[in-house]
Design an enzyme around this catalytic site. Structure first.
Site, PDB file in Angstrom:
ATOM      1  N   GLU A 109      -4.851 -10.033   0.166  1.00 56.91           N
ATOM      2  CA  GLU A 109      -5.444  -9.959   1.500  1.00 56.91           C
ATOM      3  C   GLU A 109      -6.959 -10.119   1.311  1.00 56.91           C
ATOM      4  O   GLU A 109      -7.600  -9.543   0.178  1.00 56.91           O
ATOM      5  CB  GLU A 109      -5.657  -8.548   2.197  1.00 56.91           C
ATOM      6  CG  GLU A 109      -3.927  -8.030   2.491  1.00 56.91           C
ATOM      7  CD  GLU A 109      -3.872  -6.967   3.193  1.00 56.91           C
ATOM      8  OE1 GLU A 109      -4.786  -6.159   3.666  1.00 56.91           O
ATOM      9  OE2 GLU A 109      -2.755  -6.352   3.457  1.00 56.91           O
TER      10      GLU A 109
ATOM     11  N   GLU B 260       0.704  -1.239   0.023  1.00 51.87           N
ATOM     12  CA  GLU B 260      -0.112   0.064   0.022  1.00 51.87           C
ATOM     13  C   GLU B 260       0.803   1.093  -0.053  1.00 51.87           C
ATOM     14  O   GLU B 260       0.868   2.183   0.703  1.00 51.87           O
ATOM     15  CB  GLU B 260      -0.993  -0.006   1.158  1.00 51.87           C
ATOM     16  CG  GLU B 260      -1.975  -0.979   1.025  1.00 51.87           C
ATOM     17  CD  GLU B 260      -2.968  -1.281   2.206  1.00 51.87           C
ATOM     18  OE1 GLU B 260      -4.281  -1.517   2.180  1.00 51.87           O
ATOM     19  OE2 GLU B 260      -2.208  -1.014   3.300  1.00 51.87           O
TER      20      GLU B 260
END
Length: 963
Positions: free
Chosen positions: A486, A410
């Site tokens: 995820e 991220e």
């Protein structure tokens, strides 16, 4: 001109030694772990006189190393998910910069034989400045990375040495470490002195061990920083370092069969011990393969965490994680979002886990500034970013368990990620690259995303995802395997929908599995003023900026107790699938390479939850990917509802579990419960005391049940509200809680419209409605006497108006005396179940106390429901109590407090028994989903406001009549 501090530097420390492999050497090592002298300050610009050898630190305190200072009374922990807890002005940080000064006095052991000595820091958060005997050694950055310095000329023999270290909480490196975890500081991994021989030191060793799955041959090449011999006695290898060796037959390494060969590399002055695993990682025809076999990651994301020690883990903590993963059918781990302690990777090699090793990089907080100034795309930060990747790859390159390198997490997209990828491909082309956040996949080899819906995942499986604007990049990405970095956010009660994702991963070859977020709740152990223990989350330490309990989103509770979600995941990940096949059993092997010879298949026949017979099935060997039909034994006749449960268990001890450990199970219904004849109804009697219906005494005015036999009763009332789950609140998804609260489902109003007495029934008509709207639920209770100790109840619910949202749940609530504390039931168990969870539960007969039925989520919420219940008893331990049953299975929840109290609680310590045992019997519940960070409840698991009926029988039990 603004002068930046040392901890705001944008280049690696030139004094640090080049990155190298973490080696097990026979050269001497002196651990400096233990109690250090420590001083805490609120700023980083204090005097550095403490580095002098003669400095008097008598006024300081002691602090253990490894440790975080916030967990020892200095400053306080703070948790944020994405937002940086300081202004964005890279690389500058605030003057308010908590700082810890450390001092350690030590003597070199007698005979310390070192041509050179390195000072090794395993992990320091976030930056450090080091002195030895008053002379500055250098600085560190990269909290989860090793830094080494040559301190040979600064050491003293025959006299005490003084190591002084200043550690700052905030540094330029903090901008690269915004990793959704507690901000915790200090020297949290080990500190060592490492002796290096004067000549032919093996400073670095690189292992390349490949496997040809077509021939069974292995290849081995071990290079070293000095001339050396490489020996693998078991394989007869004795070769010069750098020599390419071909072996006609080796046993390959895999997560299922983690075969390791002991090897040594000896230079004459030093020997390094290695554990070599032969395997070849490749992307072939669009699939990620190891040894020619496509991988399916049944994985989890793992932060390093302990409720008392934070990220300062012991070997016992790491081993506990690995064993729990293996015991719950997990085969892969993504090291979110930084390289773990090296010992964890050694354990993954030994016990068998596929590893995605992730760089210590995340800049997620720049998202809030629309990625302005993002270090991942700022040329000034290239050296630091590439340095972090280099140090991870060099340290961890010899682990066979690592099959993918991850550039980080991220951090948007940008030039520095591309530079990291280029360096990695040049220095280790043996492993593909992963990075999730650049969806163009410009710099990586696999396509990865987070928290996609089931529909989106299926589209990718069919190669039908939305195209990229760049046709060349789009074609390249469509040729890549997909890995769900995820998914299934395991926050609080949940996650739901696990089976739906796994079905897709197994259906479409391109979908090579993924990693559930995440392994463990990051709850820090704390106590109330009166000494009650609980687990603290964001905001519990006075933080102004925090993200609450979003840090408690794991499959393990903070004390490493498996949550219901982990038990469900084990079921979904089962490597053996068993299903009915006519009058037999189909046994399918879902392992990648292993056969089923290591398993024993045990069967158990139960009727109404009671054992009737048991035995062991004769299952022939089944190779990976194959299946076989097995004949079931001739079963004895039974009375009542009967099931055969077949369990695949370890036939012998494995390194990760003892014989008898359950790996997989299946349950087959073999006989239905016969429908009993309807009992005769007794008359209803009215008197001055109320309305008597069998053992039930009702209030004549409102039709409420006041006594059931000798037990005082409150209710029943229609129950629609549930204490919202984290997924209902959905901080990063589509939230239902505000919809429900705005409608007023948490404070419905109840009205009795009629109490009608007939010869054989009492009918109570009610209207239950939220305020300020014309929506309502019409609930009609029909009570009948089925005997002196049995009471029949039929609840019919009819919605009124256009309900635009699903209901949280639908059932009836009874308040019973708190002396009734034991619960036995026949239904799914032993754990909690909701429409899209509870996969780990099977039909059986179970017993728990009321206390044991409560699931201790870090943040209190809806929990503890048992599903598909045929009957249940709530008793006082002496056999007195109430038995409830029904012609159709129902949901059961038993609590020592009301839902409203559960709704108000911020921690489990806020909950107090209120003098009742509250019994909820439900006709349905809304699903759980994963909307705390991801998709909500699938349509099949919604609970619409629709006509419903709940039929029950209440039986008053006397002493000794609890069955």
């Amino acid at each position: 001109m603004t002068v930046s501090a040392w901890y705001e530097a944008l280049s690696p420390c030139p004094a640090a030694r080049p990155a190298r492999a973490w080696c097990d050497s026979d050269a001497e090592t002196l651990s400096l772990d233990g109690l250090w002298r420590f001083r805490f300050a609120g700023r980083a610009d204090g005097p550095t006189d403490f580095a002098a050898t003669e400095f008097d630190d008598a006024a300081w305190t002691d602090l253990p190393v490894p440790a975080h200072w916030q967990l020892h009374g200095h400053g306080a922990p703070a948790y944020t998910n994405t937002r940086y807890p300081f202004p964005l002005d890279p690389p500058r940080v605030p003057d308010e910069n908590p700082t810890g000064d450390y001092r350690r006095v030590f003597d070199l052991p007698t005979g310390w034989a070192a041509g050179r000595t390195l000072l090794r820091l395993g992990g320091v958060d976030s930056a450090a400045r080091i002195w030895l005997n008053g002379t500055e050694v250098g600085q560190t950055t990269g909290s989860r990375l090793v830094t080494e310095f040559d301190v040979t000329d600064l050491l003293r023999s025959g006299a005490p040495n003084v190591l002084a270290i200043r550690v700052v909480q905030w540094s330029a490196g903090s901008y690269l470490e915004d990793q959704d975890m507690w901000w915790l500081s200090g020297i949290f991994r080990g500190v060592d002195l490492v002796a290096r021989p004067a000549e032919d030191a093996l400073d670095d060793v690189t292992v390349r061990a490949g496997y040809d799955h077509r021939t069974g041959a292995g290849t081995l090449r071990v290079t070293a920083s000095a001339p050396a011999r490489v020996r693998v006695p078991e394989l007869g290898v004795d070769a010069a370092a750098g020599e390419f060796v071909t072996l006609q037959h080796v046993e390959p390494w895999s997560a299922e069969s983690p075969r390791l060969y002991d090897a040594t590399v000896s230079s004459g002055t030093e020997t390094v011990r290695l554990r070599v695993g032969f395997r070849t990682v490749a992307i072939t025809d669009g699939l990620l393969t190891v040894n020619g076999q496509p991988l399916l990651f049944n994985g989890v994301n793992r932060h390093e965490f302990h409720p008392d020690r934070g990220r300062a883990l012991t070997e016992e903590d790491m081993l506990a994680d690995v064993l729990l993963m293996k015991q719950h059918n997990i085969n892969a781990v993504r090291t979110s979002h930084y390289p773990p302690h090296p010992r964890f990777l050694e354990l993954c090699d030994e016990y068998g886990l596929w590893v995605v090793d992730e760089c210590d990089l995340e800049t997620h907080g720049f998202w809030l500034a629309e990625w302005r100034g993002n270090p991942a795309d700022d040329a000034r930060w290239e050296q630091l970013c590439v340095d972090r990747m280099r140090r991870m790859v060099e340290r961890d390159k010899n682990h066979p368990s690592i099959v993918l390198w991850s550039l980080g997490n991220e951090s948007g997209s940008g030039r520095n990620l591309a530079a990291m990828a280029r360096w990695t491909r040049e220095h280790d082309p043996s492993r593909p690259l992963l990075y999730e956040r650049d969806w163009s996949c410009r710099d990586v080899d696999v396509y990865s995303r987070m928290y996609l819906t089931v529909a989106d995942v299926e589209a990718i499986g069919r190669a039908a995802e939305a195209p990229l604007a760049d046709a060349a990049l789009d074609a390249r990405r469509r040729a890549m395997p997909f890995i769900h970095a995820e998914y299934a956010h395991a926050m609080g009660n949940g996650p739901g929908n696990l089976r739906e994702y796994q079905d897709l991963y197994e259906k479409y070859p391109r979908l090579q599995g993924g990693f559930v977020w995440e392994w463990i709740d990051h709850g820090l152990r704390a106590s109330t003023a009166d000494g009650q223990e609980f687990y603290a989350y964001g905001g519990d330490f006075g933080e102004i900026e925090h993200d609450g309990n979003f840090v408690a989103d794991g499959l393990l509770f903070p004390d490493r107790t498996p949550s219901p979600g982990l038990l469900d995941l084990k079921k979904v990940f089962e490597p053996v699938r068993m299903s009915a096949d006519g009058d037999g059993l189909r046994v399918a092997n879902h392992y990648g390479v292993r056969d089923l010879a290591h398993l024993e298949f045990r069967w158990l026949l139960e009727a109404d939850g009671q054992e009737v017979a048991r035995g062991v099935l004769d299952v022939p060997d089944v190779t990976a990917g194959a299946s076989v039909r097995v004949t079931l034994p001739l079963l004895p006749q039974t009375r009542g509802e009967a099931f055969v449960t077949v369990r695949a268990v370890l036939a012998a001890d494995e390194p990760w579990a003892k014989a008898g450990q359950e790996v997989a199970w299946s349950q087959l219904a073999v006989a239905a419960d016969p429908i009993p004849p309807a009992p005769a109804r007794l008359r209803v009697h009215s008197s001055a005391d109320g309305i008597q219906v069998g053992p039930g005494l009702f209030d004549a005015r409102d039709g409420r049940l006041r006594h059931l036999g000798g037990f005082a009763v409150a209710g029943p009332t229609l129950q629609v509200w549930r204490a919202p789950t984290d997924n209902d609140r959905a901080p990063h998804g589509e939230a239902l809680e505000p919809v429900w609260r705005s409608l007023g489902l948490d404070h419905l109003r109840h009205r009795v419209d009629a109490v009608e007495v007939a010869d054989e029934a009492l009918v109570v008509r009610t209207r239950v409605a939220p305020v300020g709207t014309d929506l309502a639920l019409l609930a009609t209770y029909t009570w009948t006497a089925l005997g002196d100790d049995r009471l029949g109840l039929a609840v019919a619910v009819e919605p009124v108006g256009p309900w635009a949202c699903p209901l949280p749940m639908l059932g009836v609530l009874f308040g019973l005396p708190d002396t009734l504390t034991g619960v036995e039931w026949f239904g799914r168990g032993p754990g909690e179940s909701y429409p899209d969870t509870g996969l780990a539960n099977r039909v059986g007969r179970f017993y728990r106390t009321v206390t044991d039925l409560q699931t201790p989520y870090v943040f209190p919420q809806e929990n503890g429901r048992r599903a598909a219940v045929r009957w249940a008893t709530v008793t006082d331990g002496q056999g007195a109590g109430v038995r409830v049953s029904g012609p159709a299975p129902f949901g059961l929840t038993v609590r020592p407090w009301r839902t409203e109290a559960l709704d108000r609680a911020a921690h489990p310590t806020d909950l107090r028994p209120d003098g009742h045992t509250w019994l909820t019997l439900d006709a349905g519940h809304h699903g759980i989903g994963s909307a705390s960070c991801g998709p909500g409840v699938l349509p099949a698991y919604l609970l619409p406001a629709a006509p419903a009926r709940l039929d029950l029988e209440l039986h008053v039990l006397g002493q000794g009549d609890a069955g």
